[in-house]
Design a protein around this motif. Structure first.
Motif, PDB file in Angstrom:
ATOM      1  N   GLY B  63     -17.067  11.773   4.339  1.00 36.71           N
ATOM      2  CA  GLY B  63     -16.474  11.481   5.631  1.00 36.71           C
ATOM      3  C   GLY B  63     -15.070  10.908   5.511  1.00 36.71           C
ATOM      4  N   THR B  64     -14.468  10.617   6.652  1.00 37.49           N
ATOM      5  CA  THR B  64     -13.079  10.125   6.663  1.00 37.49           C
ATOM      6  C   THR B  64     -12.972   8.899   7.541  1.00 37.49           C
ATOM      7  N   ILE B  65     -12.036   8.053   7.162  1.00 32.89           N
ATOM      8  CA  ILE B  65     -11.659   6.940   8.028  1.00 32.89           C
ATOM      9  C   ILE B  65     -10.212   7.171   8.427  1.00 32.89           C
ATOM     10  N   LEU B  66      -9.956   7.135   9.746  1.00 31.71           N
ATOM     11  CA  LEU B  66      -8.597   7.352  10.231  1.00 31.71           C
ATOM     12  C   LEU B  66      -8.076   6.067  10.851  1.00 31.71           C
ATOM     13  N   VAL B  67      -6.831   5.751  10.540  1.00 32.09           N
ATOM     14  CA  VAL B  67      -6.144   4.653  11.221  1.00 32.09           C
ATOM     15  C   VAL B  67      -4.944   5.273  11.921  1.00 32.09           C
ATOM     16  N   ASP B  68      -4.850   5.055  13.239  1.00 32.75           N
ATOM     17  CA  ASP B  68      -3.812   5.688  14.049  1.00 32.75           C
ATOM     18  C   ASP B  68      -3.802   7.199  13.853  1.00 32.75           C
ATOM     19  N   GLY B  69      -4.980   7.760  13.705  1.00 26.34           N
ATOM     20  CA  GLY B  69      -5.110   9.209  13.603  1.00 26.34           C
ATOM     21  C   GLY B  69      -4.824   9.790  12.231  1.00 26.34           C
ATOM     22  N   VAL B  70      -4.509   8.941  11.248  1.00 30.03           N
ATOM     23  CA  VAL B  70      -4.197   9.438   9.910  1.00 30.03           C
ATOM     24  C   VAL B  70      -5.253   8.930   8.921  1.00 30.03           C
ATOM     25  N   SER B  71      -5.696   9.831   8.056  1.00 31.45           N
ATOM     26  CA  SER B  71      -6.707   9.438   7.071  1.00 31.45           C
ATOM     27  C   SER B  71      -6.114   8.431   6.080  1.00 31.45           C
ATOM     28  N   VAL B  72      -6.860   7.383   5.783  1.00 31.51           N
ATOM     29  CA  VAL B  72      -6.382   6.380   4.827  1.00 31.51           C
ATOM     30  C   VAL B  72      -7.053   6.576   3.467  1.00 31.51           C
ATOM     31  N   GLN B  73      -7.746   7.703   3.343  1.00 34.44           N
ATOM     32  CA  GLN B  73      -8.510   8.015   2.137  1.00 34.44           C
ATOM     33  C   GLN B  73      -7.758   7.681   0.833  1.00 34.44           C
ATOM     34  N   ASP B  74      -6.523   8.147   0.731  1.00 31.56           N
ATOM     35  CA  ASP B  74      -5.806   8.041  -0.542  1.00 31.56           C
ATOM     36  C   ASP B  74      -4.863   6.847  -0.603  1.00 31.56           C
ATOM     37  N   LEU B  75      -4.898   5.990   0.432  1.00 32.34           N
ATOM     38  CA  LEU B  75      -4.021   4.813   0.414  1.00 32.34           C
ATOM     39  C   LEU B  75      -4.711   3.674  -0.341  1.00 32.34           C
ATOM     40  N   PRO B  76      -4.033   3.081  -1.336  1.00 33.17           N
ATOM     41  CA  PRO B  76      -4.618   1.896  -1.961  1.00 33.17           C
ATOM     42  C   PRO B  76      -4.599   0.734  -0.980  1.00 33.17           C
ATOM     43  N   PRO B  77      -5.475  -0.266  -1.173  1.00 30.26           N
ATOM     44  CA  PRO B  77      -5.588  -1.361  -0.193  1.00 30.26           C
ATOM     45  C   PRO B  77      -4.258  -2.043   0.103  1.00 30.26           C
ATOM     46  N   ASP B  78      -3.385  -2.157  -0.917  1.00 32.69           N
ATOM     47  CA  ASP B  78      -2.143  -2.891  -0.681  1.00 32.69           C
ATOM     48  C   ASP B  78      -1.137  -2.103   0.148  1.00 32.69           C
ATOM     49  N   LYS B  79      -1.433  -0.817   0.404  1.00 30.91           N
ATOM     50  CA  LYS B  79      -0.517  -0.020   1.226  1.00 30.91           C
ATOM     51  C   LYS B  79      -1.060   0.169   2.640  1.00 30.91           C
ATOM     52  N   ARG B  80      -2.254  -0.398   2.919  1.00 37.41           N
ATOM     53  CA  ARG B  80      -2.854  -0.131   4.228  1.00 37.41           C
ATOM     54  C   ARG B  80      -2.351  -1.084   5.305  1.00 37.41           C
ATOM     55  N   GLY B  81      -1.830  -2.242   4.891  1.00 37.01           N
ATOM     56  CA  GLY B  81      -1.278  -3.185   5.860  1.00 37.01           C
ATOM     57  C   GLY B  81      -2.302  -3.722   6.838  1.00 37.01           C
ATOM     58  N   ILE B  82      -3.524  -3.932   6.350  1.00 41.21           N
ATOM     59  CA  ILE B  82      -4.590  -4.453   7.205  1.00 41.21           C
ATOM     60  C   ILE B  82      -4.856  -5.900   6.797  1.00 41.21           C
ATOM     61  N   GLY B  83      -4.861  -6.805   7.768  1.00 39.74           N
ATOM     62  CA  GLY B  83      -5.194  -8.200   7.470  1.00 39.74           C
ATOM     63  C   GLY B  83      -6.690  -8.360   7.291  1.00 39.74           C
ATOM     64  N   VAL B  84      -7.089  -9.130   6.265  1.00 39.53           N
ATOM     65  CA  VAL B  84      -8.515  -9.329   6.034  1.00 39.53           C
ATOM     66  C   VAL B  84      -8.810 -10.827   5.908  1.00 39.53           C
ATOM     67  N   VAL B  85      -9.818 -11.291   6.644  1.00 40.28           N
ATOM     68  CA  VAL B  85     -10.303 -12.664   6.474  1.00 40.28           C
ATOM     69  C   VAL B  85     -11.657 -12.568   5.790  1.00 40.28           C
ATOM     70  N   PHE B  86     -11.757 -13.190   4.611  1.00 39.86           N
ATOM     71  CA  PHE B  86     -12.965 -13.021   3.811  1.00 39.86           C
ATOM     72  C   PHE B  86     -13.986 -14.108   4.118  1.00 39.86           C
ATOM     73  N   GLN B  87     -15.216 -13.801   3.708  1.00 37.36           N
ATOM     74  CA  GLN B  87     -16.326 -14.676   3.994  1.00 37.36           C
ATOM     75  C   GLN B  87     -16.086 -16.101   3.484  1.00 37.36           C
ATOM     76  N   ASN B  88     -15.638 -16.214   2.220  1.00 40.90           N
ATOM     77  CA  ASN B  88     -15.367 -17.552   1.690  1.00 40.90           C
ATOM     78  C   ASN B  88     -13.869 -17.815   1.605  1.00 40.90           C
ATOM     79  N   TYR B  89     -13.149 -17.196   2.490  1.00 43.83           N
ATOM     80  CA  TYR B  89     -11.708 -17.392   2.718  1.00 43.83           C
ATOM     81  C   TYR B  89     -10.834 -16.798   1.628  1.00 43.83           C
ATOM     82  N   ALA B  90     -11.278 -16.894   0.340  1.00 44.00           N
ATOM     83  CA  ALA B  90     -10.480 -16.362  -0.776  1.00 44.00           C
ATOM     84  C   ALA B  90      -9.047 -16.866  -0.727  1.00 44.00           C
ATOM     85  N   LEU B  91      -8.879 -18.144  -0.388  1.00 44.96           N
ATOM     86  CA  LEU B  91      -7.545 -18.746  -0.479  1.00 44.96           C
ATOM     87  C   LEU B  91      -7.229 -18.946  -1.949  1.00 44.96           C
ATOM     88  N   PHE B  92      -5.925 -18.861  -2.292  1.00 42.49           N
ATOM     89  CA  PHE B  92      -5.551 -19.024  -3.695  1.00 42.49           C
ATOM     90  C   PHE B  92      -5.424 -20.509  -4.008  1.00 42.49           C
TER      91      PHE B  92
END
Lengths: 401, 371
Positions: B63-92
């Motif tokens: 299957g595919t995941i689309l963001v703004d109508g474009v597949s993000v299949q081949d984008l590495p996480p650092d190129k997706r520009g999505i903010g993530v808040v993790f369960q245990n915060y993962a603060l540095f």
């Protein structure tokens, strides 16, 4: 107050065995070692009267006839008490060549010289060896008789006392210890760096692999740890020697011609390879324990914030492993700087370190004073580096797990 | 919203870790721009996996995941520009709060003056001004939570994912943060996809809730619709409290069906489009159940024995035996003039036809009811 004393004092009492243990096994030997490096009363006990008379000598020309008589009498007695050799060895260290002079003098004088003294002791001694007519000989005896001396320490850093009393560098050909210290330092730093470069990815793999792999890898690191040091070192001889496995493979692959097999053992290469292998677990284990405490989510978080894998490693992962890097490096470095058995077995001539020289003076030349001075300087160097590390990195940031 | 292209779209997405069992099976979901959508479900239902696939930490198996109508299949996480808040915060932990917030701006090579300004703005947003020099270890759980949210927002993504961000907080703080997150989301107009297993949290915060179960979505709807109009027995059971009674359809009339519950026949709103003879589960909310000593007051009536009565304060919680089961609950509001019932009484219980929904049978849900 109860008769049993306050709980605080009783609790402190529990530490007595520990304090006693440290005292007996650590402080006492270190104290003895440090004492021996500056104190040696051997000659002073064997030739007390000679030294007493020499104390009045002005240090030029040769001493009085009475001094010759005293030294002859004491040498004869030392021969009878079988302490002559010990005195001769120590005097010889001040000026080489005097051993035979000291040993042969009472023998030539004969057993009855005491009962039937020659007309001139001076002539009799000079007759036996011309050295007795030289100022340097007497200076050497007087010097050897000093119970407290900085001689060993000077010697250990390639300095000597000149005849005029000033301190200066030894002739180039006799400077061996400073280059050896530098080599030891260099090898230790090199081995530490190699262990870090090899150990970091290994520790990372163990810390972040699946639990089944992680256990297997950890065992692979630990098995050599449980194997005898001698076995591991000997294994490297099998691998690296001229007709060894590595050379055979290189020749078989045609990388190295048969008549130009690489010399990889009994030299610096051997010392480097074997020491790195032996000390690697000391780097891997602290790194592993620190890495295991870093949540894998941190790297995800860094990626979600836009960091490339390289940026995430450099800014997020690496800084968090520094306590482990510090602990592992300090551990490996301190172990390496005092390493003895591996260089002794696979180091050959060029791969010897300062510890091998200390062992030589302990076991072969029996110059314990010099051995103690060399060891004391090594100890000071390690303490100095530890303090430096503490200042720069902070010892409380170190984590062994 | 409406006909505009969805901000995020899952199309037939599957995920399997071992190549055999599907953690996520055939997921289809569209999230509109500016929407607050919650993925709700018990642990292990695949909701976090869906989030992680969108963030790029997990690969889709199909299957595919689309963001703004474009597949993000081949984008590495650092190129997706999505903010993530993790369960245990993962603060540095080795960086200050300011350092944590500055990090995403630094890797984007933003000039220092602008960085400082953005960090300040983000701290103001989560009401943590003046905390930039603290270390995460010196902050309380709630403050760490705020920092984590600020960090996910500071680089101004228009999509933010939150994976059980309030799980580690105590109840009071959690409720406070729920409103806080909602306020921030409205203020910035960002799209939020939020994962939780706490249905109350989902109800409070979301525009829409997707109820997950075993890697599938059972129903996607607004909180009100989920509560009032559940389409599956699992949803009826999972959201709020519901009485589930098994029965057999004996007749249908448009949206209304007659159901035999083993003795008495009642009428219910037919969700499943049943035919006579089908098994159904009737779902009736406890607060929609009336309890009366005499017959004739309700459109649908059953005879029940009172097993237990608990005084809660604003209502009485009455446990009743209906047929062979003794877990039927009715909530009687504590208002003047309402008759008291006592354990051992035999009463009539009843409800309005539209308050009772006939749902497709679900053996596992009834199973849990039996436990």
């Amino acid at each position: 107050m109860a008769a049993a004393g306050s709980p605080g004092i009783r609790a402190a009492g529990l530490t007595i065995p520990l304090i006693a243990f440290i005292g007996v096994t650590f402080i006492a030997p270190l104290g003895t070692l440090l004492t021996r490096s500056v104190y040696d009363a051997e000659v002073a006990e064997i030739l007390p009267e000679t030294l007493a008379v020499l104390a009045d000598w002005d240090g030029s020309g040769t001493p009085s006839e009475a001094t010759y008589a005293t030294v002859a009498r004491e040498l004869l007695r030392a021969r009878d008490e079988r302490t002559l050799g010990r005195a001769a060895t120590r005097i010889n260290r001040i000026q080489s060549g005097l051993r035979s002079v000291v040993v042969k003098t009472p023998r030539r004088l004969g057993r009855d010289a005491d009962a039937d003294p020659p007309s001139s002791w001076r002539e009799a001694l000079v007759d036996i060896d011309d050295a007795w007519a030289e100022t340097a000989t007497w200076r050497a005896i007087r010097e050897a008789g000093q119970p407290y001396t900085a001689r060993h320490f000077l010697n250990a850093v390639d300095l000597e006392t000149r005849p005029d009393g000033s301190i200066g560098a030894m002739p180039e050909t006799r400077r061996i210890y400073v280059p050896l210290y530098l080599r030891t330092l260099w090898v230790s730093l090199g081995v530490t760096a190699l262990c870090l470069v090899i150990g970091y990815p290994i520790a990372h793999a163990i810390a972040h692999a699946g639990s089944r792999w992680s256990t297997t890898l950890l065992v692979l690191v630990l098995v050599p740890f449980w194997t005898s040091l001698l076995v591991r070192t000997t294994a490297w001889i099998v691998l690296l020697q001229n007709q060894g496995v590595v050379n055979d493979i290189l020749v078989l692959l045609g990388i190295v011609p048969d008549n130009e097999r690489l010399a990889m053992i009994y030299n610096m290469t051997g010392t480097f390879v074997a020491m790195t292998h032996v000390l690697l677990p000391f780097m891997v284990l602290p790194l592993y324990s620190v890495m295991r405490s870093i949540p894998a989510r941190h790297m995800d978080a860094a990626a979600s914030l836009g960091a490339t894998p390289m940026q995430a490693f450099r800014r997020v992962y690496w800084p968090q492993t520094l306590p482990g890097v510090g602990a592992g490096s300090l551990l490996v470095f301190i172990l390496a700087i005092g390493y003895y058995i591996t260089p002794a077995l696979v180091g050959g001539q060029s791969g010897q370190l300062i510890s091998n020289m200390i062992a030589y003076h302990m076991q072969t030349s029996l110059n314990w004073g010099l051995a103690a001075a060399l060891a004391a300087i090594l100890l000071l160097a390690v303490i100095g580096l530890y303090v430096l590390y503490d200042r720069v990195v902070g010892i409380d940031r170190m984590r062994l797990g | 919203m409406g006909t505009a292209a969805p901000h995020v779209e899952y199309r037939n997405v599957q995920k399997s870790y071992d190549g055999q069992t599907l953690v996520v099976e055939d997921l289809n979901l569209a999230v509109q721009k500016g929407e607050f959508l919650t993925l709700l479900g018990p642990s292990g239902s695949g909701k976090t996996t869906c989030l992680m696939m969108l963030a790029g930490f997990e690969q889709t198996s199909a299957g595919t995941i689309l963001v703004d109508g474009v597949s993000v299949q081949d984008l590495p996480p650092d190129k997706r520009g999505i903010g993530v808040v993790f369960q245990n915060y993962a603060l540095f932990p080795h960086m200050t709060v300011g350092g944590n917030l500055s990090f995403p701006l630094e890797v984007r090579r933003m000039p220092p003056t602008e960085r400082v300004e953005r960090v300040q703005r983000a701290l103001r947003l989560v009401q943590l001004e003046g905390f930039e020099d603290r270390r995460p270890g010196q902050l309380s759980g709630g403050q760490q939570q705020r920092v984590a949210i600020a960090r996910a927002l500071v680089f101004e993504p228009d999509l933010v994912l939150m994976d059980e961000p309030l799980g580690a907080l105590d109840r009071r703080l959690r409720e406070e943060m729920q409103f806080e997150i909602r306020r921030i989301q409205r203020e910035l107009g960002v799209t939020v996809i939020y994962v939780t297993h706490d249905q109350q949290e989902a109800m409070v915060m979301s525009d829409r809730v997707a109820v997950f179960r075993d890697g599938r979505i059972e129903q996607v709807a607004s909180p009100e619709t989920l509560y009032e109009e559940p389409e599956r027995a699992f949803v009826a059971h999972f959201i709020g409290e519901n009485n589930l009674v098994a029965g057999t359809v004996v007749g249908t009339d448009g949206d209304i069906c007659a159901v035999d519950t083993g003795g008495s026949t009642v009428h219910a709103f037919d969700v499943a489009g049943s035919a006579p003879g089908d098994g159904v589960l009737l779902a009736i909310r406890p607060e929609r159940v009336g309890v009366a000593p005499e017959t004739g007051q309700y459109a649908n009536e059953l005879v029940a024995d009172v097993v237990d009565v608990v005084f809660i304060g604003d209502h009485l919680r009455v446990r009743l035996r209906v047929g062979s089961r003794d877990d039927f609950i009715a909530k009687i509001p504590n208002i003047v003039g309402h008759g008291r019932v006592l354990p051992g009484d035999t009463v009539r219980i009843g409800w309005a036809t539209l308050d009772c929904r006939a749902l497709p049978p679900d053996p596992t849900v009834l199973q849990t009811e039996n436990d």
